[in-house]
Design an enzyme around this catalytic site. Structure first.
Site, PDB file in Angstrom:
ATOM      1  N   HIS A  57       1.260  -1.207   0.120  1.00  0.00           N
ATOM      2  CA  HIS A  57      -0.207   0.033   0.010  1.00  0.00           C
ATOM      3  C   HIS A  57       0.837   1.515  -0.100  1.00  0.00           C
ATOM      4  CE1 HIS A  57       0.886   0.684   4.045  1.00  0.00           C
ATOM      5  NE2 HIS A  57       0.709  -0.606   4.051  1.00  0.00           N
ATOM      6  N   THR A 109       1.928  -0.576  13.019  1.00  0.00           N
ATOM      7  CA  THR A 109       0.629  -0.227  12.506  1.00  0.00           C
ATOM      8  C   THR A 109      -0.316  -1.766  12.401  1.00  0.00           C
ATOM      9  OG1 THR A 109       0.853   1.570  10.914  1.00  0.00           O
ATOM     10  CG2 THR A 109      -0.834   0.747  10.659  1.00  0.00           C
ATOM     11  N   GLU A 146      -1.714  -6.777   7.229  1.00  0.00           N
ATOM     12  CA  GLU A 146      -0.269  -7.040   7.333  1.00  0.00           C
ATOM     13  C   GLU A 146      -0.037  -7.542   8.931  1.00  0.00           C
ATOM     14  OE1 GLU A 146       2.664  -6.444   7.801  1.00  0.00           O
ATOM     15  OE2 GLU A 146       3.293  -4.242   7.815  1.00  0.00           O
TER      16      GLU A 146
END
Length: 249
Positions: A9, A21, A87
């Site tokens: 991304h 994140t 992720e």
């Protein structure tokens, strides 16, 4: 020969803030949007078209994919979403600044948490508000299996079965595949495809929104892989990713 394209991304708001994140569902920055447009433009310029796309259930990957497909005039393309492409879960590090964490625990420890194969970060505590197990996008994931932290080995364990059972049959059927995912889920797939050792995987960094092409033989073994951007651009982008987890001097 088969050909697939992998794409991380574009820059997210927490990439910009240099924060861990993981499964936190943050958005793209304006720069990230432009990076995604650039990826789409590059793919279009090089003549790439696709039959099917795969992505995670996190908006930064979804938006990147949609922007790329818009640039390719292919918003109609079938897209399959799965949490298995998310992720890796960064556990109790999620939301923390990487450089500040390195200053507290040391660059070496943070490198192990970020890039090693089998050492997960500290897990999220039970009942932590950052746990998203009640989110409807994870309805198919039993609560007992919902991760509170992950290492890359865990990410491989959830992504590779999806690759083998869902993506591979479509590749073998001749469909042109685009996978828009995340730095560590793509590292997991690349480790599997290229048979990278547990120690060597530490040095692999995936830059944002740079199309990575894999050419595969009849047995889906890599023939070669390459980024569409020029070598200097990729080196600079990889170095920027590598430097995110270091304490500021």
């Amino acid at each position: 020969m088969y050909k697939i394209v992998l794409l991380r991304h574009g820059e997210s708001t927490w990439n910009k803030d240099n924060r861990f994140t993981g499964w936190t569902d943050v958005d793209l920055t304006e720069k990230g949007v432009e990076e995604a447009r650039g990826a789409g433009h590059l793919l279009k310029r090089e003549g790439y078209t696709f039959d099917l796309a795969y992505t995670s259930v996190l908006k930064r990957a979804n938006k990147t994919l949609n922007i790329v497909l818009e640039e390719l005039d292919s918003l109609w393309l079938p897209v399959e979403h799965s949490w298995r492409l998310n992720e890796r879960h960064y556990g109790d590090l999620q939301g923390l600044n990487k450089a500040e964490t390195a200053a507290k625990f040391g660059d070496d420890q943070v490198l192990v948490w970020r890039r090693s194969y089998d050492t997960p970060p500290p897990p999220l505590p039970e009942g932590d508000e950052r746990l998203t197990s009640g989110d409807p996008r994870y309805a198919s994931l039993p609560r007992a299996q919902f991760p509170r932290t992950e290492c890359l080995k865990d990410t491989v364990a959830r992504f590779v079965p999806y690759w083998e059972t869902v993506i591979v049959p479509n590749i073998l059927a001749g469909r042109r595949i685009l996978i828009a995912a995340h730095g560590n889920s793509l590292r997991a797939l690349i480790k599997y495809l290229d048979n990278i050792s547990d120690s060597e995987i530490v040095g692999l960094n995936i830059p944002t929104a740079q199309p990575l092409v894999y050419e595969l033989d009849a047995n889906l073994r890599p023939i070669r892989s390459y980024y569409l951007a020029d070598a200097d651009t990729i080196r600079a982008a990889e170095a920027a990713v590598a430097g995110q987890g270091k304490a500021k001097g």
